[in-house]
Design an enzyme around this catalytic site. Sequence first.
Site, mmCIF file in Angstrom:
data_model
loop_
_atom_site.group_PDB
_atom_site.id
_atom_site.type_symbol
_atom_site.label_atom_id
_atom_site.label_comp_id
_atom_site.label_asym_id
_atom_site.label_seq_id
_atom_site.Cartn_x
_atom_site.Cartn_y
_atom_site.Cartn_z
ATOM 1 N N SER A 180 0.842 -1.188 0.000
ATOM 2 C CA SER A 180 0.000 0.000 0.000
ATOM 3 C C SER A 180 0.888 1.252 0.000
ATOM 4 O O SER A 180 1.730 1.388 -0.874
ATOM 5 C CB SER A 180 -0.952 -0.057 1.199
ATOM 6 O OG SER A 180 -2.109 0.657 0.899
ATOM 7 N N HIS A 185 -7.117 -6.127 1.376
ATOM 8 C CA HIS A 185 -5.966 -5.264 1.116
ATOM 9 C C HIS A 185 -4.758 -5.693 1.957
ATOM 10 O O HIS A 185 -4.832 -5.764 3.174
ATOM 11 C CB HIS A 185 -6.387 -3.823 1.458
ATOM 12 C CG HIS A 185 -5.393 -2.778 1.078
ATOM 13 N ND1 HIS A 185 -4.717 -2.758 -0.125
ATOM 14 C CD2 HIS A 185 -4.969 -1.669 1.752
ATOM 15 C CE1 HIS A 185 -3.933 -1.700 -0.176
ATOM 16 N NE2 HIS A 185 -4.060 -1.027 0.956
HETATM 17 C C1 MCU Z 1 -2.807 2.280 -1.465
HETATM 18 O O1 MCU Z 1 -2.108 3.095 -0.531
HETATM 19 C C2 MCU Z 1 -2.778 3.962 0.348
HETATM 20 C C3 MCU Z 1 -3.655 4.944 -0.389
HETATM 21 O O2 MCU Z 1 -2.859 5.711 -1.264
HETATM 22 C C4 MCU Z 1 -4.333 5.868 0.604
HETATM 23 O O3 MCU Z 1 -5.249 6.731 -0.044
HETATM 24 C C5 MCU Z 1 -5.064 5.115 1.682
HETATM 25 O O4 MCU Z 1 -5.413 6.043 2.676
HETATM 26 O O5 MCU Z 1 -4.199 4.190 2.272
HETATM 27 C C6 MCU Z 1 -3.609 3.237 1.437
HETATM 28 C C7 MCU Z 1 -2.749 2.447 2.372
HETATM 29 O O6 MCU Z 1 -1.612 2.744 2.605
HETATM 30 O O7 MCU Z 1 -3.402 1.494 3.069
HETATM 31 C C8 MCU Z 1 -2.708 0.813 4.092
#
Ligand code: MCU
Length: 390
Positions: free
Chosen positions: A202, A336
């Site tokens: 992420s 996720h």
């Molecule tokens: C996918 O990465 C991020 C995303 O860019 C954000 O908008 C969200 O808040 O969090 C995602 C993440 O890091 O989830 C753990």
Amino acid sequence: MKPFSAAVLLIISSINSISAQSCPAFPIGPGPSSQYLPNPFIFQNGDPIDSLDDWACRQREMSHQLQTYELGTLPPKPSSVSGSWSGNSLTINVSEGGKSISFSVSINKPGGTNVPAIIAFGFASIPVPSNVATITFDNNLIAQQDGQGSRGRGKFYDLYGSGHSAGALTAWAWGVARIIDALESTPAVGIDPTRVGVTGCSRNGKGAMVAGALEQRIVLTLPQESGAGGSACWRIGNWQKQQGQNVQTASQIVQENVWFSPAFNSHVNNINSLPFDHHMVAGLVAPRALYVMENADMEWLGWTATYGCMGAARKQWEALDALDSFGYSQVGGNSHCSFPSSKQGTELAAFINKFLLKTCSGNTKIFRTEKNHGSFNPDTWAGWDVPVLA
Ligand code: MCU
């Protein structure tokens, strides 16, 4: 079997040894605007890339433009970097310009020397085999990622100043480089610094992607569900948004967090004016190994933006005759950051075997998606001719 062919090794050494004198001067300004993904096989001035030396110069140019307009500047190796190894902890001491910082990483490794390793941003959310060490890197110590209030906070900024142009992704890549410096100078750790990979999921997957792009010593880059700001292209994300999808765009992401340079803020509403997109972030890795894991169920991450972007990125490995070093795998059914072993376990293992353990087992020439991307046409976005660079 060697993980790279002799030809690919030659390319990597040519990229590493390229000197500023033998490349065109860096372009002034962002150059022509482009609705579709800019062509990595021409210099910004329009000259074609038709040799490996040209490619190395083009990577240098793309890196410069990415740092100027989006990521912020990666500082060179500091004047002093040293490591000290105790228990399972490697402490890295860094001094530059009369200031010093130190940080520690914990290393879980099998016995023996010359063990390959994966640097995990935060923690490893992919399975790391027991004959590969895991280096747990608390990237938040180097640069915080807690919303706008964390701009310029962390050890990177203690050293370089809170006004430094680097966003968190670049600061973390700098941290990865210092970990490798310390592994090189501290053989007692027992890690082979020429067989180091990087991973994260992420937001930390964006970090893994940028670390692989900016640090040539990383031999295997494993971004997991990095989405927008990682393996997704901004332009295709904007297209998804125009189709009414709930996807993270550049203009949203800079409000959420401090992953990018403040310099990016003035471009997020005019992405087409930029001379790059994230297929070129990936292209800085080529022909080193990259295996991109994405989630087919997550609209916000830019499901089509990663698919189209990495399809475009893959052409850079094709030009370098290194398609065995590129994987894109987009599968569904998992939440996720929970690794879907039943679907991607064999693919990931093949990458780790080939590029870290140096055994030949399994297919690493991967491009697949479980998502139906409907009317999206990759050729519209990246219809460039692919040169043969030799
Ligand atoms: C996918 O990465 C991020 C995303 O860019 C954000 O908008 C969200 O808040 O969090 C995602 C993440 O890091 O989830 C753990």
